[in-house]
Scaffold this motif. Structure first.
Motif, short mmCIF file in Angstrom:
data_model
loop_
_atom_site.label_atom_id
_atom_site.label_comp_id
_atom_site.label_asym_id
_atom_site.label_seq_id
_atom_site.Cartn_x
_atom_site.Cartn_y
_atom_site.Cartn_z
N GLN A 39 24.45 31.95 50.23
CA GLN A 39 22.95 33.02 50.12
C GLN A 39 22.72 32.68 51.89
N MET A 40 22.20 31.31 52.29
CA MET A 40 22.03 30.95 53.18
C MET A 40 23.08 31.22 54.76
N MET A 41 24.33 31.42 54.73
CA MET A 41 25.33 31.41 55.52
C MET A 41 24.57 33.06 55.65
N GLN A 42 24.89 34.06 54.87
CA GLN A 42 24.77 35.17 55.29
C GLN A 42 22.85 35.43 55.66
N LEU A 43 21.92 34.97 55.16
CA LEU A 43 21.09 35.38 55.71
C LEU A 43 21.05 34.95 57.13
N ALA A 44 21.11 34.07 57.26
CA ALA A 44 21.62 33.15 58.79
C ALA A 44 22.32 33.90 59.56
N GLU A 45 23.43 34.63 59.11
CA GLU A 45 24.22 35.88 59.85
C GLU A 45 22.86 36.71 60.65
N THR A 46 21.97 37.44 60.05
CA THR A 46 21.12 38.28 60.11
C THR A 46 20.74 37.75 61.52
N GLY A 47 20.25 36.96 61.90
CA GLY A 47 19.86 36.17 62.88
C GLY A 47 20.83 36.39 64.29
N THR A 49 22.28 39.10 65.44
CA THR A 49 22.99 40.28 65.34
C THR A 49 22.82 40.97 66.69
N GLU A 50 21.78 40.30 67.53
CA GLU A 50 22.18 40.48 69.17
C GLU A 50 23.30 40.41 69.88
N TRP A 51 23.34 38.96 68.92
CA TRP A 51 24.89 38.89 70.09
C TRP A 51 25.92 39.83 69.36
N ASN A 52 26.34 40.59 68.93
CA ASN A 52 27.13 41.70 68.76
C ASN A 52 26.51 42.56 69.28
N ASP A 53 26.55 42.45 70.52
CA ASP A 53 26.53 43.72 71.84
C ASP A 53 27.64 43.96 72.89
N PRO A 54 28.46 45.55 72.18
CA PRO A 54 29.42 45.73 72.33
C PRO A 54 29.73 45.70 74.29
N GLU A 55 29.00 45.59 75.33
CA GLU A 55 28.58 45.48 76.43
C GLU A 55 29.29 43.85 76.63
N GLU A 56 28.77 43.57 75.97
CA GLU A 56 29.34 41.92 76.21
C GLU A 56 30.59 41.50 75.86
N ASP A 57 31.48 42.70 75.70
CA ASP A 57 32.64 42.30 75.62
C ASP A 57 33.35 42.66 76.65
N ILE A 58 33.20 42.24 78.02
CA ILE A 58 33.41 42.10 79.07
C ILE A 58 33.83 41.42 80.04
N TYR A 59 33.22 40.07 78.86
CA TYR A 59 34.27 39.34 79.06
C TYR A 59 35.31 38.65 78.36
N ASN A 60 35.85 39.05 77.72
CA ASN A 60 36.66 39.48 76.54
C ASN A 60 38.13 39.52 76.98
N GLU A 61 37.77 40.64 78.19
CA GLU A 61 38.67 40.66 78.96
C GLU A 61 39.26 40.23 80.54
#
Length: 61
Positions: A39-47, A49-61
């Motif tokens: 439960q703590m891990m699931q709660l922490a994941e919500t903090g 969410t701003e890191w899941n920005d698709p525009e940031e994926d340009i660094y993975n290429e």
């Protein structure tokens, strides 16, 4: 009682209820600890969410 490879919750419950009370208490404590951690891990994941920005994926290429 025969234990199958994929026991049902009811089968597990019946087996647990046959254990000595101290073993049941131990299992309860272990299960509570695991669930609290999950439960703590699931709660922490919500903090994060701003890191899941698709525009940031340009660094993975």
């Amino acid at each position: 009682m025969t234990i199958t490879l994929n026991p049902t919750v009811e089968e597990i419950r019946k087996i647990i209820f046959q254990l000595p009370i101290q073993d049941q208490i131990f299992l309860k404590e272990q299960l509570e600890e695991k669930l609290e951690t999950l439960q703590m891990m699931q709660l922490a994941e919500t903090g994060f969410t701003e890191w899941n920005d698709p525009e940031e994926d340009i660094y993975n290429e």
